[in-house]
Design an enzyme around this catalytic site. Structure first.
Site, short mmCIF file in Angstrom:
data_model
loop_
_atom_site.label_atom_id
_atom_site.label_comp_id
_atom_site.label_asym_id
_atom_site.label_seq_id
_atom_site.Cartn_x
_atom_site.Cartn_y
_atom_site.Cartn_z
N HIS A 48 11.30 -4.48 1.90
CA HIS A 48 10.58 -4.06 3.11
C HIS A 48 9.09 -3.78 2.84
O HIS A 48 8.23 -4.42 3.45
CB HIS A 48 11.29 -2.85 3.74
N HIS A 72 4.08 2.51 0.74
CA HIS A 72 4.05 3.38 1.92
C HIS A 72 5.29 4.25 2.11
O HIS A 72 5.23 5.28 2.76
CB HIS A 72 3.74 2.57 3.19
N GLU A 76 8.17 9.56 0.98
CA GLU A 76 9.20 10.02 1.90
C GLU A 76 10.61 9.70 1.38
O GLU A 76 11.51 10.50 1.52
CB GLU A 76 8.97 9.39 3.28
N ASP A 77 10.79 8.53 0.81
CA ASP A 77 12.15 8.07 0.51
C ASP A 77 12.56 8.16 -0.96
O ASP A 77 13.70 7.84 -1.30
CB ASP A 77 12.32 6.61 0.97
N ASP A 139 4.12 -2.12 9.24
CA ASP A 139 5.42 -1.50 8.95
C ASP A 139 6.32 -1.62 10.19
O ASP A 139 7.46 -2.08 10.12
CB ASP A 139 5.17 -0.03 8.59
N ASP A 259 2.22 -19.44 38.12
CA ASP A 259 1.82 -20.77 38.59
C ASP A 259 0.40 -21.16 38.18
O ASP A 259 -0.10 -22.20 38.57
CB ASP A 259 2.04 -20.93 40.10
MN MN Z 1 8.47 1.49 6.18
#
Ligand code: MN
Length: 735
Positions: A48, A72, A76-77, A139, A259
């Site tokens: 990712h 990034h 957080e992860d 992202d 149109d």
């Molecule tokens: Mn991400």
């Protein structure tokens, strides 16, 4: 998954100076940090951030941005920390990753208050360095591309957030290509049926007109070549979401949107743009009012192009956009196309930053945020400013003022300066005296006539379009209101003491102040005036021996916000009623205080949350609420003292059904009624009644009584109906 050398190769292709060692270190660091984590698709998580970095290499961004994209999600992860990133990659990258980490924790489609607060944080985070936004958008784009792996409940929320916030934000930053893809994916996931219908119809039109588009392209190119202008001409395909939005917002049918063919004409130089325009206008008739010169007056997001519509080859209407390749790069990639983000640009370099007007906008928006309007109000107006087109007006001195479409001379005055807005008394538009509420048109020259020492009427708050004007009016009126409430409170307290036959001495009130947690007697009076404090309590606070005789207040109670009463009607709808405005008769107000049980009823014809509403006061019996567009209101035109400002306060989690009426003109076919009922039902509205009558041999008029939750819900149903080929017209009926 992209290999290490591929990432470096991609960057080196546009930036031979790239720091390969840095890129390689980031690659390995993030790969190790994410380890065995996987995504909803089952792919390794690390794929990712790499894809996000790849999207940004397409925009030719600098090393710091690419590295921040690779990193990034690590704070957080994974176990990584800001300190570690700073140490290994330097504080510039550390700060970018930190900004992205903060954004990741924001849930933008949450309760309205939380959403507003989070949106505020989002803007603050990206205003410190726009590269945070570029990574965030990439992202989001990759997450949208892989959204089908995510469980359906979560999917709708992410799609909605994309359509409401990230798409418009990308557009506001001029990143049209990214916006188109975000919105296409968001629309597809949020409203699959509407998406499928519109796409199928666009494809059908495409199939029928392929040949025609090609021959018009050729004819335009030849006409230009004949006059010595080399040009590339491309037919433009309509985006399903932009078709949908036009149908929803501008109340037009699918045919009216689709149109007209669109063509993009790319030429080499600035001067050739105008030459090409001259050639095409000589050759074909132009449609009046459709010519726009965004080259001499670029849009606030730096978009430049000439727009015109001609009755072109084969009497086919054609929308033309004429621009150079450089202008096209900005039109597609906006802020990301600016050279400043391609070399190291530092936060302090304000001279570079001022090159981008989109960034200017962001800075101004953030400034406004610091002025302390409530988060909800801020969100509402920022969203509005994201969506709306702009009008450009001028001061008598020639200064350009860009305003959202629909803005009035009052908005203009506040855009020039808050003091000008507060003292605006009259307007001269293009030399003629006009009302301050006049909606401004592109190119208007506006002169504001000022009157010192006056206050902006509170009603302006509901009439102005820009957030700046609205918050300034609120600030100015809040002060004046406070003084008025204190005056009213004084009267109420006086009367309470009189009725009880006790003398009112202000020094006795002062002694009682701590009991009411008020700082001054003035504050105490204002609290009574606003209805936050009952006069009976004040009386008892001063004379504790008085027996408790409190009135039961059932219909009026103080609202959460100073200056507004929350009103509950018998059908338990909640909205706000101002305690006072410049127009309110004080006797009437006192009367309302005396008769707190005044019932609130809704006029027939359905006001929906989202409608602007007006209350008509009958002091003897009730307050009746009308939508502002109700024709019945004309009966009260000559009794302004009975008009009350009211506004909605419906909680998102307290959705109720409101009656609304639609008139639908449809082709008479077997199944017509069934189809329409299905569309309405699938969109979550109740049908109370549907009546059908013929208006011609082929057409039927259906009158449908529905129950919907608000104006937005109704507009969405209207748009869903308009998409259907058998429906030719849908209108809301107001009683
Ligand atoms: Mn991400």
């Amino acid at each position: 998954m992209m290999r290490q050398v591929e990432l470096v190769d991609r960057v080196r292709r546009y930036n031979p100076e790239t720091d390969e060692v840095l890129l390689n270190r980031a690659y390995i660091y993030a790969m190790k940090a994410h380890g065995a984590q996987t995504r909803a698709s089952g792919d390794p998580y690390f794929s990712h951030p790499l894809e996000v970095a790849a999207i940004l290499t397409d925009l030719h961004l600098d090393d710091a941005t690419i590295v921040a994209a690779v990193l990034h999600d690590v704070i957080e992860d994974t176990e990584s920390t800001r300190e570690e990133i700073d140490r290994l990659f330097g504080p510039e990258i550390g700060q970018l990753v930190d900004g992205l980490t903060k954004l990741k924790r924001l849930d933008l489609v949450s309760k309205r208050t939380a959403q507003a607060e989070n949106f505020r944080k989002l803007l603050l985070a990206i205003a410190s360095d726009v590269r945070v936004l570029l990574v965030k958008l990439a992202d989001r784009l990759h997450n949208m591309r892989t959204l089908h792996f995510v469980p359906p409940e979560k999917r709708a929320r992410i799609a909605e957030e994309t359509l409401e916030i990230y798409g418009p934000l990308a557009g506001r930053m001029g990143m049209q290509r990214l916006r188109d893809e975000l919105e296409d994916l968001g629309f597809r996931h949020l409203m699959p049926d509407a998406y499928a219908t519109i796409t199928a119809r666009l494809n059908e039109i495409g199939r029928c007109n392929n040949q025609r588009v090609a021959s018009i392209e050729e004819e335009i190119a030849e006409a230009l070549a004949g006059e010595g202008v080399a040009a590339q001409v491309h037919g433009r395909r309509k985006q399903p979401y932009s078709v949908w939005r036009k149908m929803e917002r501008k109340h037009v049918t699918f045919e009216q949107v689709s149109d007209i063919f669109g063509f993009r004409i790319l030429v080499d130089t600035h001067a050739e743009c105008y030459r090409a325009l001259g050639v095409l206008h000589t050759r074909w008739r132009c449609v009046p009012g459709r010519f726009k010169d965004y080259i001499s007056t670029p849009k606030p997001n730096d978009y430049r192009s000439l727009h015109t519509t001609v009755v072109g080859p084969g009497r086919q209407r054609a929308e033309l956009q004429i621009r150079t390749a450089a202008m096209h790069a900005i039109a597609s990639n906006g802020i990301a196309a600016h050279a400043l983000y391609k070399e190291g640009f530092t936060r302090d370099d304000s001279s570079l930053r001022s090159e981008s007007r989109a960034f200017e906008w962001l800075r101004r928006t953030v400034e406004q945020l610091a002025e302390g309007s409530s988060p909800e109000e801020f969100l509402e107006h920022t969203k509005l400013e994201l969506f709306n087109d702009q009008v450009f007006c001028f001061t008598p001195g020639g200064r350009l003022i860009a305003l959202p479409r629909g803005a009035t001379a009052i908005d203009f005055a506040y855009a020039v300066h808050t003091d000008v807005g507060n003292t605006a008394a009259a307007a001269k538009i293009n030399g003629r005296a006009e009302a301050l509420l006049t909606e401004l048109q592109n190119g208007d020259q506006v002169e504001i006539v000022r009157q010192e020492g006056q206050l902006p009427p509170a009603i302006w708050e509901t009439l102005v379009v820009t957030g700046k004007a609205r918050s300034a009016v609120r600030r100015a009126t809040r002060e004046a209101m406070r003084a008025q409430y204190a005056g009213l409170g004084r009267q109420i307290v006086n009367r309470a003491f009189e009725r009880a036959g006790r003398p009112l001495a202000e020094d006795r009130l002062k002694v009682a102040l701590p009991r009411f947690a008020r700082a001054s007697v003035e504050d105490l009076y204002a609290a009574v005036g606003r209805g936050e404090l009952f006069s009976g309590d004040v009386l008892k606070g001063v004379y504790p021996d008085i027996a408790d005789e409190r009135r039961t207040i059932t219909a009026l109670r103080p609202g959460a916000e100073a200056g507004w009463f929350a009103v509950r009607s018998s059908s338990h709808l909640l909205f706000h009623l101002p305690g006072a405005s410049a127009e309110t008769d004080w006797k009437m107000l006192a009367k309302r205080g005396c008769y707190p049980d005044l019932p609130v009823v809704f006029a027939n014809g359905g006001a929906l949350p989202g409608d602007r509403i007006v209350g008509i006061l009958d002091p003897e019996s009730s307050i009746t609420v009308y939508p502002i567009q109700s024709p019945e209101l004309t009966a009260y035109d000559d009794q302004p003292e009975r008009w009350l400002d009211v506004r909605w306060d419906i909680k998102d989690d307290d959705r109720q059904a409101f009656p609304a009426k639609l008139e639908i003109t449809a082709i008479n076919e077997p199944g017509t009624l069934g189809l329409i009922a299905t569309v309405i039902g699938e969109n979550g509205a109740n049908i109370d009644n549907i009546a059908m009558r013929p208006i011609s041999r082929e057409q039927r008029l259906l009158v449908a009584d529905l129950e919907v939750s608000d104006v937005k819900h109704l507009s969405s149903i209207v748009a869903q109906l308009r998409v259907r080929p058998i429906v030719s017209k849908v209108e809301r009926v107001n009683g």
